[in-house]
Design a protein around this motif. Structure first.
Motif, PDB file in Angstrom:
ATOM      1  N   SER A  34     -39.541 -36.091 -52.099  1.00  0.00           N
ATOM      2  CA  SER A  34     -39.434 -34.776 -51.470  1.00  0.00           C
ATOM      3  C   SER A  34     -39.671 -33.699 -52.511  1.00  0.00           C
ATOM      4  O   SER A  34     -39.460 -33.908 -53.710  1.00  0.00           O
ATOM      5  CB  SER A  34     -38.048 -34.602 -50.837  1.00  0.00           C
ATOM      6  N   ASP A  35     -40.096 -32.519 -52.034  1.00  0.00           N
ATOM      7  CA  ASP A  35     -40.191 -31.356 -52.912  1.00  0.00           C
ATOM      8  C   ASP A  35     -38.993 -30.430 -52.723  1.00  0.00           C
ATOM      9  O   ASP A  35     -38.932 -29.370 -53.340  1.00  0.00           O
ATOM     10  CB  ASP A  35     -41.495 -30.590 -52.653  1.00  0.00           C
ATOM     11  N   THR A  95     -44.088 -29.715 -56.351  1.00  0.00           N
ATOM     12  CA  THR A  95     -45.367 -29.209 -55.855  1.00  0.00           C
ATOM     13  C   THR A  95     -45.275 -27.825 -55.229  1.00  0.00           C
ATOM     14  O   THR A  95     -46.264 -27.102 -55.210  1.00  0.00           O
ATOM     15  CB  THR A  95     -45.949 -30.180 -54.816  1.00  0.00           C
ATOM     16  N   THR A  96     -44.135 -27.434 -54.666  1.00  0.00           N
ATOM     17  CA  THR A  96     -44.028 -26.137 -53.994  1.00  0.00           C
ATOM     18  C   THR A  96     -42.709 -25.461 -54.332  1.00  0.00           C
ATOM     19  O   THR A  96     -41.645 -26.041 -54.144  1.00  0.00           O
ATOM     20  CB  THR A  96     -44.108 -26.296 -52.458  1.00  0.00           C
ATOM     21  N   ASN A  97     -42.781 -24.253 -54.833  1.00  0.00           N
ATOM     22  CA  ASN A  97     -41.597 -23.401 -55.047  1.00  0.00           C
ATOM     23  C   ASN A  97     -40.526 -24.021 -55.943  1.00  0.00           C
ATOM     24  O   ASN A  97     -39.379 -23.617 -55.896  1.00  0.00           O
ATOM     25  CB  ASN A  97     -40.946 -23.037 -53.694  1.00  0.00           C
ATOM     26  N   LEU A 127     -38.164 -21.888 -58.019  1.00  0.00           N
ATOM     27  CA  LEU A 127     -37.128 -21.106 -57.339  1.00  0.00           C
ATOM     28  C   LEU A 127     -35.857 -21.910 -57.103  1.00  0.00           C
ATOM     29  O   LEU A 127     -34.817 -21.340 -56.822  1.00  0.00           O
ATOM     30  CB  LEU A 127     -37.651 -20.601 -55.988  1.00  0.00           C
ATOM     31  N   ARG A 128     -35.947 -23.211 -57.171  1.00  0.00           N
ATOM     32  CA  ARG A 128     -34.773 -24.022 -56.816  1.00  0.00           C
ATOM     33  C   ARG A 128     -34.740 -25.302 -57.632  1.00  0.00           C
ATOM     34  O   ARG A 128     -35.287 -26.323 -57.248  1.00  0.00           O
ATOM     35  CB  ARG A 128     -34.804 -24.343 -55.316  1.00  0.00           C
ATOM     36  N   HIS A 158     -35.686 -15.697 -51.121  1.00  0.00           N
ATOM     37  CA  HIS A 158     -34.235 -15.628 -51.308  1.00  0.00           C
ATOM     38  C   HIS A 158     -33.565 -16.845 -50.677  1.00  0.00           C
ATOM     39  O   HIS A 158     -32.624 -17.430 -51.242  1.00  0.00           O
ATOM     40  CB  HIS A 158     -33.690 -14.342 -50.689  1.00  0.00           C
ATOM     41  N   ALA A 159     -34.034 -17.258 -49.497  1.00  0.00           N
ATOM     42  CA  ALA A 159     -33.454 -18.410 -48.820  1.00  0.00           C
ATOM     43  C   ALA A 159     -33.674 -19.692 -49.625  1.00  0.00           C
ATOM     44  O   ALA A 159     -32.779 -20.543 -49.713  1.00  0.00           O
ATOM     45  CB  ALA A 159     -34.058 -18.561 -47.421  1.00  0.00           C
ATOM     46  N   ILE A 160     -34.854 -19.838 -50.229  1.00  0.00           N
ATOM     47  CA  ILE A 160     -35.135 -21.031 -51.027  1.00  0.00           C
ATOM     48  C   ILE A 160     -34.220 -21.107 -52.248  1.00  0.00           C
ATOM     49  O   ILE A 160     -33.738 -22.174 -52.617  1.00  0.00           O
ATOM     50  CB  ILE A 160     -36.612 -21.045 -51.466  1.00  0.00           C
TER      51      ILE A 160
END
Length: 238
Positions: free
Chosen positions: A177-178, A199-201, A204-205, A53-55
């Motif tokens: 940056s990711d 590369t990561t999540n 979600l964003r 949720h924070a991401i």
């Protein structure tokens, strides 16, 4: 000094150098324990949902801090975060293909690290792997680009500081940056060319405004290294 449009410095977010999945899993378990000690019973599943949720939240927030605030609004969030980091230990690994990618990139660029909105301990985590960079600028050490205001507005101060430190103009630097909100956005505010490593999540964003929208996008660090060393004009402005 090189022309304004020629990129000489390539900076990295620590999160694209280290595979932090193991450490972050330890942190999430640490949140369960820290909140239980304060009388708030939560499950690991609840912490993981709060982390995601924070991401994905409209207002940028560091996931560990955001998860604590979401689950225990009355708790001293920064105190809990410091306790979690101090007691959870590390389980980082290097990103796959990192050493070869850095070797290739050093043939054309000077390399550095800029870590905005990072939890404490990043320098020690990088040092474990004997990684060498021309500059390492971390938000927790410099107290720059470290705390978000109530509106969640990011601050490019750490990037401005880094450019002054290496005597470079904004157009002579790029940042990979990711993190679109806590990494790419403040870098672009400072005038750097921005590179999104998905590369990561990343599902979600996605970028939500011009500052978060990258100049270049790659799916891995090795892919980026190949593209930039074979076609350095990708980073040339003007």
């Amino acid at each position: 000094m090189p022309p304004q449009g020629e990129v000489q410095w390539l900076f990295f977010d620590p999160s694209v150098l280290l595979n932090e999945n193991g450490t972050e899993q330890r942190w999430r378990r640490g949140v369960v324990q820290a909140l239980q000690r304060r009388g708030r019973a939560v499950t690991l599943e609840q912490v993981e949902r709060a982390w995601m949720h924070a991401i994905s939240a409209p207002r940028p927030v560091q996931p560990l801090l955001g998860a604590v605030r979401h689950l225990a609004p009355e708790a001293p969030a920064e105190e809990v975060v410091a306790e979690v980091i101090a007691t959870s230990g590390q389980q980082d690994m290097l990103v796959t293909g990192l050493q070869l990618a850095l070797h290739e990139l050093r043939q054309r660029f000077r390399l550095g690290v800029i870590g905005p909105y990072r939890p404490p301990g990043t320098r020690e985590r990088l040092a474990r792997f004997h990684l060498s960079f021309g500059l390492v600028a971390l938000s927790d050490e410099l107290a720059l680009s470290h705390r978000l205001d109530a509106a969640g507005k990011v601050d490019p101060a750490i990037f401005t500081w880094a450019l002054r430190k290496v005597n470079a103009l904004p157009g002579q630097a790029a940042y990979a940056s990711d993190r679109v909100s806590l990494g790419l956005a403040p870098a672009k505010m400072a005038g750097l060319t921005t590179i999104w490593l998905r590369t990561t999540n990343y599902r979600l964003r996605y970028p939500r405004n011009g500052y978060e929208t990258p100049d270049l996008t790659f799916n891995s660090l090795p892919e980026m290294a190949r593209a930039l060393t074979r076609g350095p004009g990708l980073l040339r402005k003007g």
